[in-house]
Design a protein around this motif. Structure first.
Motif, mmCIF file in Angstrom:
data_model
loop_
_atom_site.group_PDB
_atom_site.id
_atom_site.type_symbol
_atom_site.label_atom_id
_atom_site.label_comp_id
_atom_site.label_asym_id
_atom_site.label_seq_id
_atom_site.Cartn_x
_atom_site.Cartn_y
_atom_site.Cartn_z
ATOM 1 N N ARG A 95 116.633 42.625 86.198
ATOM 2 C CA ARG A 95 117.804 43.244 86.857
ATOM 3 C C ARG A 95 117.359 44.232 87.925
ATOM 4 O O ARG A 95 117.924 44.278 89.011
ATOM 5 C CB ARG A 95 118.690 43.930 85.828
ATOM 6 C CG ARG A 95 119.544 42.984 85.026
ATOM 7 C CD ARG A 95 120.612 43.719 84.236
ATOM 8 N NE ARG A 95 120.070 44.726 83.333
ATOM 9 C CZ ARG A 95 119.668 44.492 82.084
ATOM 10 N NH1 ARG A 95 119.753 43.279 81.587
ATOM 11 N NH2 ARG A 95 119.199 45.463 81.338
ATOM 12 N N ARG A 97 114.463 44.227 89.581
ATOM 13 C CA ARG A 97 113.889 43.480 90.710
ATOM 14 C C ARG A 97 114.990 42.861 91.556
ATOM 15 O O ARG A 97 114.922 42.882 92.774
ATOM 16 C CB ARG A 97 112.938 42.398 90.212
ATOM 17 C CG ARG A 97 111.585 42.917 89.810
ATOM 18 C CD ARG A 97 110.591 41.776 89.641
ATOM 19 N NE ARG A 97 111.073 40.740 88.746
ATOM 20 C CZ ARG A 97 110.727 40.614 87.472
ATOM 21 N NH1 ARG A 97 109.878 41.454 86.936
ATOM 22 N NH2 ARG A 97 111.209 39.637 86.737
ATOM 23 N N THR A 98 116.019 42.315 90.909
ATOM 24 C CA THR A 98 117.114 41.688 91.637
ATOM 25 C C THR A 98 117.878 42.718 92.455
ATOM 26 O O THR A 98 118.200 42.486 93.616
ATOM 27 C CB THR A 98 118.070 40.966 90.662
ATOM 28 O OG1 THR A 98 117.329 39.991 89.947
ATOM 29 C CG2 THR A 98 119.206 40.297 91.400
ATOM 30 N N SER A 99 118.154 43.866 91.848
ATOM 31 C CA SER A 99 118.912 44.892 92.585
ATOM 32 C C SER A 99 118.081 45.461 93.734
ATOM 33 O O SER A 99 118.615 45.760 94.797
ATOM 34 C CB SER A 99 119.389 45.998 91.650
ATOM 35 O OG SER A 99 118.303 46.737 91.145
ATOM 36 N N TRP A 101 115.771 43.786 95.393
ATOM 37 C CA TRP A 101 115.687 42.725 96.390
ATOM 38 C C TRP A 101 116.984 42.629 97.192
ATOM 39 O O TRP A 101 116.942 42.485 98.405
ATOM 40 C CB TRP A 101 115.384 41.405 95.704
ATOM 41 C CG TRP A 101 115.115 40.297 96.683
ATOM 42 C CD1 TRP A 101 113.960 40.068 97.358
ATOM 43 C CD2 TRP A 101 116.037 39.297 97.103
ATOM 44 N NE1 TRP A 101 114.100 38.975 98.178
ATOM 45 C CE2 TRP A 101 115.375 38.489 98.040
ATOM 46 C CE3 TRP A 101 117.351 39.019 96.792
ATOM 47 C CZ2 TRP A 101 115.988 37.420 98.661
ATOM 48 C CZ3 TRP A 101 117.961 37.936 97.405
ATOM 49 C CH2 TRP A 101 117.281 37.163 98.334
ATOM 50 N N THR A 102 118.140 42.723 96.518
ATOM 51 C CA THR A 102 119.407 42.604 97.227
ATOM 52 C C THR A 102 119.705 43.854 98.062
ATOM 53 O O THR A 102 120.359 43.762 99.084
ATOM 54 C CB THR A 102 120.569 42.352 96.258
ATOM 55 O OG1 THR A 102 120.623 43.380 95.278
ATOM 56 C CG2 THR A 102 120.438 41.003 95.573
ATOM 57 N N SER A 103 119.199 45.020 97.660
ATOM 58 C CA SER A 103 119.459 46.231 98.426
ATOM 59 C C SER A 103 118.597 46.318 99.685
ATOM 60 O O SER A 103 118.942 46.989 100.635
ATOM 61 C CB SER A 103 119.262 47.481 97.559
ATOM 62 O OG SER A 103 117.903 47.620 97.202
ATOM 63 N N THR A 104 117.464 45.625 99.697
ATOM 64 C CA THR A 104 116.595 45.630 100.863
ATOM 65 C C THR A 104 116.900 44.490 101.822
ATOM 66 O O THR A 104 116.370 44.473 102.927
ATOM 67 C CB THR A 104 115.106 45.556 100.458
ATOM 68 O OG1 THR A 104 114.872 44.362 99.734
ATOM 69 C CG2 THR A 104 114.694 46.770 99.639
ATOM 70 N N SER A 105 117.714 43.555 101.419
ATOM 71 C CA SER A 105 118.032 42.400 102.276
ATOM 72 C C SER A 105 119.092 42.750 103.279
ATOM 73 O O SER A 105 119.917 43.521 103.158
ATOM 74 C CB SER A 105 118.526 41.216 101.473
ATOM 75 O OG SER A 105 117.606 40.858 100.493
#
Length: 105
Positions: A95, A97-99, A101-105
């Motif tokens: 969770r 790592r996913t958060s 990754w999505t916040s830096t995209s």
């Protein structure tokens, strides 16, 4: 046109005899696993144990630990707790790592 209505149904719990047959154990052995705290169950209105279908996987895990590693039931309880904790930590890590990754995209 109206949208179809979906109803979420709870998966039925199994009575002791049905559960024991499905996992290949004697009902007394299932009762023992419950008494040792290795297997969770709920109780129906009459006080009879009822088991979720997911408890079949728990019994399979217990049987693998008992047969494969020759662990006693106290050790199995400890190993099950540790495996559950590892699952929790891995889920939390995923969770994060996913958060990130999505916040830096």
């Amino acid at each position: 046109m109206t949208a179809p209505r979906y109803v979420l149904a709870r998966r039925p719990e199994m009575q002791l005899d049905v559960f024991a047959r499905r996992c290949g154990l004697h009902p007394d052995m299932v009762r023992r696993l419950v008494a040792l705290g290795l297997l969770a169950c709920s109780r129906d209105a009459g006080g009879q144990p009822m088991f979720e279908p997911s408890a079949l996987a728990t019994v399979a895990r217990i049987q693998r630990l008992r047969r494969g590693l020759g662990l006693n039931y106290a050790a199995i309880g400890l190993v099950l707790d540790l495996l559950d904790r590892i699952d929790e930590l891995e889920s939390a890590s995923r969770r994060r790592r996913t958060s990130l990754w999505t916040s830096t995209s």
